[in-house]
Design a protein around this motif. Structure first.
Motif, PDB file in Angstrom:
ATOM      1  N   ASP A 128      41.826  39.948  43.175  1.00 24.96           N
ATOM      2  CA  ASP A 128      40.581  39.497  42.549  1.00 24.96           C
ATOM      3  C   ASP A 128      39.686  38.801  43.564  1.00 24.96           C
ATOM      4  O   ASP A 128      38.457  38.920  43.517  1.00 24.96           O
ATOM      5  N   ASN A 153      44.171  54.238  43.758  1.00 23.34           N
ATOM      6  CA  ASN A 153      43.789  54.075  42.356  1.00 23.34           C
ATOM      7  C   ASN A 153      43.824  52.623  41.891  1.00 23.34           C
ATOM      8  O   ASN A 153      43.528  52.317  40.740  1.00 23.34           O
ATOM      9  N   LYS A 155      42.589  48.929  41.264  1.00 26.50           N
ATOM     10  CA  LYS A 155      41.267  48.396  40.955  1.00 26.50           C
ATOM     11  C   LYS A 155      40.611  47.745  42.165  1.00 26.50           C
ATOM     12  O   LYS A 155      39.411  47.916  42.411  1.00 26.50           O
TER      13      LYS A 155
END
Length: 358
Positions: A128, A153, A155
């Motif tokens: 994040d 793939n 995120k």
């Protein structure tokens, strides 16, 4: 393997920051000079992006929460951090970071969860963090690095490779990035400092490599005039009008023409790329005479032909240059701690050579 032509959709932000370190700021007893991130912490403290605690300590090993990350990013961007309502049901107006969370959300830098929460007190993950920094600086060029725990793939995949290209992260020695891991206050400070200043980027790779030193200004003599190279923030060209990362700005001092290039050195190779265009492999590691590598798509091969060549340039004479020779006959010379110093064409004519370093 990620390449420089990787493109990520990111909101364009106008961000201008100083590229030289601020004067030493506060001195924390738990961040001594022996701390690996001492200078980065004090750089951010001097810019009032991060601060210590009331007891005088910094708590460098304390994990960063999502709310704290929003505060630091908000301060760096200079947004209004006054407390206000947010779109998240668990971030009320009276929450200390509400203003920064609201501002970062409005800019599309951070987001919440499907249940309408932001979870400000949860520790932010490394994945994040990469997404937030990628969006903050509108990074777009990917990286030649390859983290074995970052799949295409995932995120955060593009964001992780984008911040790697900027020397904001190099991952761990075992070849992983650990996207689900947490981040300490000292680590987060290092990431921000590297994103703001080439001084801290250069510290990531040190001064023993063969790439150009990002804290220096180079001048090269070429067949069509002297060219000045400065590593600076903000590519603003037709190819990348919104990119706010760092790159080498090359100016032809005779014509005023400006070009940009991106250089990256890893444990496997050193390459030079161009925004949304081709890249070239300058060196393959470990260095070994006679072992060829592909120079770039459609560019043939090159190999090292001498490991300790004496090379004379207007700047100085080097006695330890690495000579590479392409199958087209070009000879290029690199010096550890300096970078590229000279290029000779197949006819034996000098087409580029180092004239000064400041």
């Amino acid at each position: 393997m990620k390449k420089f032509i990787t493109i990520v959709a990111a909101g364009a932000l106008s961000l201008v920051v100083a590229v030289q370190p601020a004067a030493a700021a506060a001195s924390f007893p738990d961040v001594p000079k022996s701390n690996r991130f001492h200078d980065e912490v004090n750089y951010l403290v001097g810019k009032e992006i991060i601060s210590g605690y009331s007891n005088g300590n910094f708590l460098p090993k304390k994990n960063v929460t999502r709310g704290e990350a929003a505060i630091m990013i908000g301060r760096m961007l200079g947004v209004d951090g006054a407390k206000r309502d947010t779109k998240f049901k668990d971030v009320l107006k009276n929450y200390g970071a509400s203003g920064y969370i609201a501002a970062a959300t409005d800019k599309g830098i951070i987001g919440g969860y499907p249940d309408g929460t932001f979870r400000p007190n949860e520790h932010i993950s490394r994945g994040d963090m990469a997404i937030i920094l990628d969006r903050t600086w509108s990074l777009e060029f990917g990286s030649v690095r390859d983290f074995k725990d970052v799949g295409e793939n995932m995120k955060a995949s593009d964001a992780i490779y984008n911040i790697a290209r900027e020397y904001i992260t190099t991952g761990y020695n075992d070849g992983t990035f650990r996207p689900k891991g947490t981040i300490t206050r000292e680590q987060f400070s290092a990431f921000l400092a590297r994103g703001m200043s080439p001084v801290y980027k250069q510290r990531v790779i040190g001064n023993n490599g063969y790439s150009l030193n990002m804290t220096k200004q180079y001048t090269f003599g070429t067949s069509d005039g002297d060219r000045q190279l400065v590593f600076q923030q903000g590519i603003q060209s037709d190819q990348a009008p919104d990119y706010k990362g760092f790159a080498w700005k090359e100016t032809n001092l005779k014509t005023g023409q400006v070009d940009y290039s991106l250089q990256e050195e890893t444990s496997d190779e050193m390459i030079t790329g161009y925004p949304f265009s081709e890249y070239y492999t300058d060196l393959k590691f470990p260095l070994k005479v006679g072992v060829p590598w592909l120079n770039g798509e459609g560019e043939g091969t090159a190999k090292i032909t001498n490991m300790s060549k004496t090379v004379k340039t207007p700047y100085k004479t080097f006695t330890n240059a690495v000579e590479t020779t392409s199958d087209m006959g070009y000879k290029v010379y690199y010096v550890k701690g300096v970078g590229h110093v000279k290029t000779i064409n197949p006819a034996g004519k000098v087409v580029r050579e180092l004239k000064s370093i400041k």
